[in-house]
Design an enzyme around this catalytic site. Structure first.
Site, short mmCIF file in Angstrom:
data_model
loop_
_atom_site.label_atom_id
_atom_site.label_comp_id
_atom_site.label_asym_id
_atom_site.label_seq_id
_atom_site.Cartn_x
_atom_site.Cartn_y
_atom_site.Cartn_z
N SER A 63 6.08 -0.42 5.68
CA SER A 63 6.14 -1.80 5.19
C SER A 63 7.56 -2.33 4.97
O SER A 63 7.72 -3.52 4.75
CB SER A 63 5.38 -1.92 3.88
OG SER A 63 4.02 -2.00 4.17
N LYS A 66 8.46 -5.21 7.04
CA LYS A 66 7.86 -6.55 6.88
C LYS A 66 8.86 -7.66 6.58
O LYS A 66 8.81 -8.72 7.20
CB LYS A 66 6.76 -6.50 5.82
CG LYS A 66 5.53 -5.69 6.26
CD LYS A 66 4.55 -5.50 5.10
CE LYS A 66 3.34 -4.68 5.52
NZ LYS A 66 2.49 -4.32 4.38
N TYR A 188 1.95 -4.66 15.25
CA TYR A 188 2.22 -4.37 13.83
C TYR A 188 2.24 -2.85 13.58
O TYR A 188 3.12 -2.34 12.89
CB TYR A 188 1.16 -5.07 12.96
CG TYR A 188 1.14 -4.59 11.54
CD1 TYR A 188 2.11 -5.02 10.63
CD2 TYR A 188 0.18 -3.68 11.09
CE1 TYR A 188 2.10 -4.57 9.31
CE2 TYR A 188 0.17 -3.23 9.78
CZ TYR A 188 1.11 -3.67 8.90
OH TYR A 188 1.14 -3.21 7.61
N TYR A 240 4.38 -5.09 -4.23
CA TYR A 240 2.93 -5.26 -4.33
C TYR A 240 2.53 -5.64 -5.75
O TYR A 240 3.19 -6.45 -6.39
CB TYR A 240 2.21 -3.97 -3.87
CG TYR A 240 2.55 -3.56 -2.48
CD1 TYR A 240 2.46 -4.48 -1.44
CD2 TYR A 240 2.98 -2.28 -2.19
CE1 TYR A 240 2.76 -4.11 -0.15
CE2 TYR A 240 3.29 -1.91 -0.90
CZ TYR A 240 3.19 -2.83 0.12
OH TYR A 240 3.49 -2.46 1.39
N VAL A 258 4.79 2.97 2.65
CA VAL A 258 3.92 4.10 2.31
C VAL A 258 4.45 5.45 2.77
O VAL A 258 3.93 6.48 2.36
CB VAL A 258 2.47 3.96 2.84
CG1 VAL A 258 1.67 2.99 2.02
CG2 VAL A 258 2.44 3.64 4.29
N1 GLU Z 1 1.34 0.67 8.28
C1 GLU Z 1 0.94 0.65 6.89
C2 GLU Z 1 -0.37 -0.11 6.76
O1 GLU Z 1 -0.49 -1.15 7.36
C3 GLU Z 1 2.01 0.03 6.05
C4 GLU Z 1 1.64 -0.06 4.59
C5 GLU Z 1 2.82 0.13 3.66
O2 GLU Z 1 3.85 0.70 4.02
O3 GLU Z 1 2.69 -0.27 2.49
O4 GLU Z 1 -1.27 0.30 6.10
#
Ligand code: GLU
Length: 389
Positions: A63, A66, A188, A240, A258
């Site tokens: 993430s 992003k 993605y 988050y 994550v």
């Molecule tokens: N590729 C992970 C997902 O979409 C990224 C989530 C994250 O890093 O928080 O679940």
């Protein structure tokens, strides 16, 4: 060992014993990560990066990608167009929540999965290969080196990512995503599987901290306005449903992933990255959070700490033989800095024996328009002039 390296090593040594949390395993390939890994890097304005711990260990960016893809899309399409597809409000929900606005289907923000998939859908490219290549090239410009995708992590998420796939279809039903939702969601997944080290992430953070210019390569990757937009978003939504307490305790705009990485930055000061795979209940690296809490507390890195120097220009005063008084300003003159200069000029007003006053702002590295306007008005009242060129 230089004192900064020593300090960073000490911070790592202090948190090494902490073993709370668990490595993410909902993407099977991530469960293979070595949970003992711990690394930290900091990048300054001239691109100098100090990295300690397992600094060479590569991990998938997840993430943390992003905010950067959001930045690329903002720069390419403009804020209004992008915000038609995604909001900028904290969702207060976990990363994979179905946080869609009731009437429009717009995801709450680009840092939760639904919003990130919508943003990836805005990256130009007719097929998966083209879109993915653009994203990796964009992320590489932020990192200052050519990044690659971990095909095993990609395949693993693609094989199991039904929830993200469902989100993509939902977004397609609201016409937030155009075209084949599979292209967007696979792009993605590839974006999340891009391999980085803490040094890469620290340079990426630095690029956001220094107005969109990569401090290592000097490349202007995005506009200063876009960098500001992205940093603003990270401040409210980056961690988050833990974003509020993060801002209180750490006080640095940040983004976690994550795989255990956390990116953080102090605008105009530094970029920082930490990586350790075990996660807390919010999906943020446990030891990563402790490291950043310590750096923030002990080094006064919280953005809402008082930073007088930032708002204060250096002032020099010289008297010419004809009695002209020259006030030279250097550094950054912000609105609050202008107020400090004006307070000094009021003293000159009292000492009425100064025949002429010249305030020279040519040595300033940054001059805010509002600061110049108030300075001009006040200096004009004293019968003086402001030299701008
Ligand atoms: N590729 C992970 C997902 O979409 C990224 C989530 C994250 O890093 O928080 O679940």
């Amino acid at each position: 060992m230089d004192p900064v390296t020593q300090l960073l090593e000490d911070v790592l040594a202090d948190v090494r014993g902490e073993d709370a949390g668990a490595v993410a395993d909902y993407i099977p390939e991530l469960a293979r990560a070595d949970a003992s890994r711990l690394a930290l890097a900091v990048t300054g304005p001239a691109g100098g990066t100090i990295a300690v711990g397992d600094a060479d260990a590569e991990f998938s960016i997840q993430s943390i990608s992003k905010p950067f893809v959001f930045a690329l899309v903002l720069d390419a399409l403009g804020r209004d167009e992008v915000l038609r597809h995604v909001g900028v409000e904290p969702s207060g929900e976990p990363f994979n929540a179905i946080s869609l606005e009731e009437s429009t289907g717009r995801p709450a923000n680009p840092l939760i999965n639904a919003g990130a998939i919508a943003v990836t859908g805005l990256v130009p490219g007719t097929d998966l290969e083209e879109r993915s290549a653009r994203i990796v090239a964009g992320l590489s410009a932020f990192a200052g080196r050519s990044l690659t995708v971990d095909e095993d992590v990609y395949a693993s998420e693609s094989a199991t990512g039904e929830r993200n796939r469902a989100l993509a279809h939902l977004l397609r039903s609201y016409d937030i995503l155009h075209g084949d939702p599979h292209v967007s969601v696979e792009a993605y997944f590839r974006q999340c599987a891009t391999l980085v080290t803490v040094t890469d992430v620290s340079v990426m953070a630095g690029t956001l901290a220094f107005g969109g210019r990569n401090p290592v390569t000097g490349e202007k990757v995005i506009s200063a306005r876009t960098a500001r937009d992205v940093v603003s978003l990270m401040t409210s939504c980056g961690m988050y449903d833990g974003s509020g307490s993060w801002l209180l305790r750490v006080g640095l705009p940040a983004k976690s992933g994550v795989s255990g990485g956390i990116l953080a930055l102090a605008p105009s000061q530094f970029g920082v990255a930490v990586m350790s795979p075990r996660l807390d209940v919010h999906g943020n690296s446990t030891r990563g959070r402790l490291v950043l809490e310590r750096l923030s507390d002990e080094l006064g890195m919280h953005v809402f700490d008082q930073h007088t120097a930032i708002a204060t220009p250096r002032v020099s005063v010289e008297h010419d033989s004809d009695g002209t008084m020259r006030v030279g300003l250097e550094g950054e003159l912000s609105f609050s800095g202008a107020e400090r200069v004006l307070a000094a000029l009021r003293g000159i007003e009292v000492a009425a024996d100064v025949p002429h006053l010249v305030v020279d702002v040519r040595g300033l590295s940054q001059l805010h328009p509002a600061a110049l306007a108030v300075l001009r008005a006040q200096v004009g009242r004293l019968g003086g002039e402001v030299r701008v060129d």
